[in-house]
Design a protein around this motif. Structure first.
Motif, PDB file in Angstrom:
ATOM      1  N   THR A  32       0.832  -1.206   0.000  1.00  0.00           N
ATOM      2  CA  THR A  32       0.000   0.000   0.000  1.00  0.00           C
ATOM      3  C   THR A  32       0.862   1.250   0.000  1.00  0.00           C
ATOM      4  OG1 THR A  32      -0.198  -0.424   2.367  1.00  0.00           O
ATOM      5  CG2 THR A  32      -2.097  -0.917   1.015  1.00  0.00           C
ATOM      6  N   GLY A  33       2.152   1.092   0.237  1.00  0.00           N
ATOM      7  CA  GLY A  33       3.039   2.246   0.181  1.00  0.00           C
ATOM      8  C   GLY A  33       4.472   1.791   0.004  1.00  0.00           C
ATOM      9  N   GLY A  34       5.330   2.690  -0.428  1.00  0.00           N
ATOM     10  CA  GLY A  34       6.732   2.341  -0.614  1.00  0.00           C
ATOM     11  C   GLY A  34       6.947   1.533  -1.887  1.00  0.00           C
ATOM     12  N   ASP A  35       8.153   1.050  -2.067  1.00  0.00           N
ATOM     13  CA  ASP A  35       8.467   0.390  -3.329  1.00  0.00           C
ATOM     14  C   ASP A  35       9.540  -0.668  -3.115  1.00  0.00           C
ATOM     15  OD1 ASP A  35       8.395  -0.263  -5.946  1.00  0.00           O
ATOM     16  OD2 ASP A  35       9.108   1.654  -6.707  1.00  0.00           O
ATOM     17  N   ILE A  36       9.591  -1.598  -4.043  1.00  0.00           N
ATOM     18  CA  ILE A  36      10.644  -2.606  -4.067  1.00  0.00           C
ATOM     19  C   ILE A  36      11.344  -2.477  -5.412  1.00  0.00           C
ATOM     20  CG2 ILE A  36      11.161  -5.066  -4.010  1.00  0.00           C
ATOM     21  CD1 ILE A  36       8.523  -5.422  -2.448  1.00  0.00           C
ATOM     22  N   HIS A  37      12.661  -2.376  -5.379  1.00  0.00           N
ATOM     23  CA  HIS A  37      13.426  -2.330  -6.618  1.00  0.00           C
ATOM     24  C   HIS A  37      14.127  -3.652  -6.811  1.00  0.00           C
ATOM     25  CE1 HIS A  37      13.079   2.030  -7.393  1.00  0.00           C
ATOM     26  NE2 HIS A  37      12.859   2.051  -6.092  1.00  0.00           N
ATOM     27  N   TYR A  38      13.897  -4.256  -7.965  1.00  0.00           N
ATOM     28  CA  TYR A  38      14.569  -5.508  -8.283  1.00  0.00           C
ATOM     29  C   TYR A  38      15.552  -5.219  -9.411  1.00  0.00           C
ATOM     30  CZ  TYR A  38      15.214 -10.015 -10.582  1.00  0.00           C
ATOM     31  OH  TYR A  38      15.755 -11.117 -11.185  1.00  0.00           O
ATOM     32  N   ASN A  39      16.830  -5.446  -9.150  1.00  0.00           N
ATOM     33  CA  ASN A  39      17.876  -5.124 -10.130  1.00  0.00           C
ATOM     34  C   ASN A  39      17.775  -3.674 -10.575  1.00  0.00           C
ATOM     35  OD1 ASN A  39      19.404  -7.404 -10.270  1.00  0.00           O
ATOM     36  ND2 ASN A  39      18.122  -8.374 -11.839  1.00  0.00           N
ATOM     37  N   LEU A  94       9.316  -2.179  -8.970  1.00  0.00           N
ATOM     38  CA  LEU A  94       8.249  -3.135  -9.275  1.00  0.00           C
ATOM     39  C   LEU A  94       6.893  -2.458  -9.352  1.00  0.00           C
ATOM     40  CD1 LEU A  94       9.111  -6.320  -7.214  1.00  0.00           C
ATOM     41  CD2 LEU A  94       9.495  -5.878  -9.622  1.00  0.00           C
ATOM     42  N   ASN A  95       6.786  -1.259  -8.789  1.00  0.00           N
ATOM     43  CA  ASN A  95       5.500  -0.567  -8.839  1.00  0.00           C
ATOM     44  C   ASN A  95       5.104  -0.217 -10.261  1.00  0.00           C
ATOM     45  OD1 ASN A  95       5.139  -0.746  -6.163  1.00  0.00           O
ATOM     46  ND2 ASN A  95       5.271   1.449  -5.731  1.00  0.00           N
ATOM     47  N   ASP A  96       6.097   0.232 -11.057  1.00  0.00           N
ATOM     48  CA  ASP A  96       5.747   0.575 -12.424  1.00  0.00           C
ATOM     49  C   ASP A  96       6.400  -0.374 -13.421  1.00  0.00           C
ATOM     50  OD1 ASP A  96       7.435   3.390 -11.318  1.00  0.00           O
ATOM     51  OD2 ASP A  96       8.411   1.749 -12.373  1.00  0.00           O
ATOM     52  N   ALA A  97       6.459  -1.660 -13.045  1.00  0.00           N
ATOM     53  CA  ALA A  97       6.991  -2.654 -13.972  1.00  0.00           C
ATOM     54  C   ALA A  97       5.919  -3.062 -14.975  1.00  0.00           C
ATOM     55  CB  ALA A  97       7.464  -3.879 -13.195  1.00  0.00           C
TER      56      ALA A  97
END
Lengths: 326, 369
Positions: free
Chosen positions: B82-89, B93-96
């Protein structure tokens, strides 16, 4: 493995070199697994004597229905004798099986129809109603239940309010309205039975799907990137299938009873012979008060036997789906 | 907040939040929309940040209900944060896109706690392990399944192909689950209490398999557990969670040997020592975990904290930061210690209060709005 470079070695690095000749034949394997599962269920089901007898009974009725034209001595709706003026039927023939000299095994109706032939052709109507209604009841109920249970939220609310609405519809008024709109026919009775029966299946399957979708194996499939359809068809459906079979087998019996009841109150198809229409005709000609027991007892026995067999098979299957009952 | 961003970070979690709406039924929600009240939320994960480096094993520890499982599930996208983000490489991932998400799904796997529940009872071992391959249309199915089962020490692999889960023991099932997680050759795996449901006699075998998996595959693994002795054995770094927040993180040995946060100290003191003569000062925590719907102001641990120091704990949310007296990259969220730039939070709070009488501290975020 350990001596490989430590950064990013893969156990599957050389797997592409393995020849794919030993790839398992998928279809043969799936067919074999299905055979094994069915065999296991079959042996569990036929473990009990009452279930075996019920299955023999159902098989007997199925054979009778298939070979009806060869078994019946006369067409079921052909008058065997008529008075001179072709209007009034004075008397019914007594069955030859108890010493009547009419030549008709179970006698005739007041309308001059051969009861034994009617009984045999009535088997067709009963099985037709039972099997079609059961297939659609279980099919629609399972699909609606799975979709409602898996997606939840608004979809679930909409579908379950529809089921609630159907729970508010009583059987006989619905049939009367359908028959009034569409005309009396066996198909309209089947339609009414289906419309009013899938609601229970949908409820039960939904509750199962609700609990299944929270199970970790569904989560594992989601993590692997499985689509909704994949999860519903591979993970949810196989786990609710025994339950929908169970509801299907009970639906056979309910549909036959419903058809008999609806026909008995005079909403049946006048051009089809069913056990229910036979009972209705016997009532209309006051067979009971004239002591013409051979008109209404045989169809009653047949309805009873088939319905009891259906329930016993369903009961036996219930013990497979719910081992606590054993 | 100082985050030492490493170039080799596989996964960067930034201020991850997962709030669950409390479903009070449709009548209550209509009433709420009429009266203008906000619906209640369970703050399962409330602003969690950490990096997962390549080839690293990270432990998430904390008591039941502290949000560690929800964090793990968010990492593999079982929950939409519901908030924040995860970056993969380096990719958010939010705007993947769908294709990027599909690639992520191929590289992120999860091992679940209960092996009796995590395998479909109506699927054979072969179908269970092959399922991810079919989803991603990867060829050479049989060879890969066989290799994965062999790696999980289910030998001979062919013998297990047609078995159903109910024919296997708990340890074998967990090995099947591990084989399923490995078959896609992922970059990282989230292991949620992977051995807590197994018999003690089987744990060692499964644990050594998990260890081999990280060593030989070069996998990054997030271990979720309440068992600190297990995490100490398995993990390079630890993050301790309490009520949806990380209270302390850093290298495993440093945290176990020299815990700073009072909660971490209490957790470590609760681990039994297999030595009858070792006496240890026991810190028993009073009370229960606080209300995750009405989050208390200030430090979430204040009501149970043995070292409570007054107003600053009550009103200022302690930031997770490196402290002056601790060396290395250990970060603590507690007002007891001076931060690395030399400000004493309690002192700063007193000064801030005397300057502006209006009262609220600089870090204070009234959570129950």
């Amino acid at each position: 493995m350990a001596q490989e470079e430590s950064t990013r070695s893969s156990v599957f690095a050389d797997v592409e070199e393995v020849s794919s000749s030993d790839e398992i034949n998928k279809w043969a394997r799936t067919a074999r697994l299905w055979r094994e599962t069915l065999k296991e269920h079959w042996s569990l089901l036929t473990d009990e004597l009452s279930v075996r007898l019920s299955m023999l009974m159902v098989a007997f009725f199925v054979l009778v229905a298939i070979f009806a034209p060869f078994l019946a001595p006369n067409p079921p709706l052909e008058r065997q004798y008529q008075t001179e003026d072709q209007i009034l039927i004075e008397k019914w023939a007594e069955p030859s099986i108890v010493g009547g000299d009419s030549g008709y095994l179970l006698g005739t109706t007041a309308e001059g129809f051969d009861i034994f032939s009617q009984l045999i052709f009535g088997t067709r109507a009963a099985l037709l109603v039972g099997i079609i209604a059961a297939v659609f009841t279980a099919g629609i109920g399972t699909m609606v239940g799975l979709v409602a249970g898996y997606y939840g939220g608004t979809v679930d609310d909409a579908l379950m309010r529809l089921v609630d609405f159907l729970y508010g519809m009583p059987l006989l008024p619905t049939v009367i309205i359908l028959v009034a709109l569409l005309g009396p026919s066996l198909w309209n009775i089947i339609l009414a039975v289906i419309i009013l029966q899938w609601r229970a299946t949908a409820r039960v399957i939904r509750s199962q799907a609700l609990s299944l979708r929270e199970r970790p194996f569904v989560k594992a499939a989601q993590v692997a990137g499985a689509s909704d359809w994949h999860i519903i068809s591979r993970h949810l459906a196989p786990n609710v299938l025994p339950m929908s079979f169970l509801y299907g087998s009970f639906a056979i019996a309910w549909a036959i009873l419903t058809e008999a009841g609806v026909s008995f109150i005079g909403l049946g198809d006048p051009n089809t012979v069913s056990w229910g229409t036979m009972l209705q005709a016997s009532r209309a000609y006051s067979a009971l008060s004239f002591g013409a027991w051979w008109w209404f007892v045989p169809p009653g026995i047949c309805i009873g036997l088939l319905v009891i067999s259906g329930f016993l098979i369903g009961r036996g299957y219930e013990e497979i789906t719910n081992p606590k009952l054993q | 907040m100082s985050h030492t961003t490493h170039d080799d970070a596989l996964l960067q979690v930034r201020n991850l939040e997962k709030h669950f709406k409390v479903d009070a039924g449709w009548i209550a929600s209509i009433l709420q929309s009429v009266s203008g009240d906000d619906p209640d939320y369970v703050h399962a994960v409330d602003g969690v940040s950490f990096d997962l480096r390549r080839g690293e094993t990270l432990g998430l520890a904390g008591e039941s209900g502290c949000g560690k499982t929800t964090t793990g599930m968010s990492l593999v996208k079982l929950h939409e944060p519901t908030g924040g983000d995860i970056h993969y490489n380096g990719q958010s991932l939010n705007d993947a896109t769908d294709a990027e998400l599909k690639e992520f799904r191929q590289n992120a796997q999860m091992i679940f706690q209960d092996p009796f529940e995590s395998l479909n009872p109506r699927m054979t071992v072969y179908d269970t392990v092959a399922e991810p391959l079919r989803i991603h249309n990867i060829t050479n199915e049989t060879a890969r399944v066989q290799r994965a089962l062999e790696f999980a020490e289910l030998l001979p692999a062919e013998q297990y192909f047609d078995q159903y889960p109910h024919e296997l023991s708990g340890g074998q099932r967990q090995r099947v689950a591990i084989a399923r997680a490995l078959v896609l050759d992922p970059d990282f795996i989230v292991a949620d209490e992977p051995v807590s449901m197994l018999d003690v006699s089987l744990r060692a075998g499964v644990l050594s398999l998990l260890e081999r998996m990280t060593d030989e595959f070069g996998l990054s693994v997030v271990y979720i557990s309440h068992d600190l002795s297990l995490l100490r054995h398995m993990c390079d770094r630890l993050a301790i969670m309490y009520m949806g927040k990380i209270v302390e993180k850093g290298p495993t040995d440093q945290i176990i040997e020299n815990p700073q946060h009072p909660y971490t100290q209490a957790l470590i003191n609760a681990v039994p020592v297999p030595e009858p003569n070792v006496g240890r000062e026991r810190v028993e925590l009073a009370g229960e975990v606080g209300d995750v719907i009405d989050i208390p102001s200030g430090c979430r641990f204040k009501s149970r904290c043995p070292d409570y120091i007054g107003d600053v704990c009550d009103q200022v949310v302690p930031p997770l930061e490196e402290k002056a007296h601790v060396e290395g990259e250990q970060a603590v969220a507690c007002h007891l210690y001076e931060s690395v730039d030399g400000t004493d939070p309690a002192e700063a709070f007193r000064q801030g209060q005397s300057v502006s009488a209006s009262g609220d501290g600089p870090e204070s975020t009234p959570a129950d709005d």
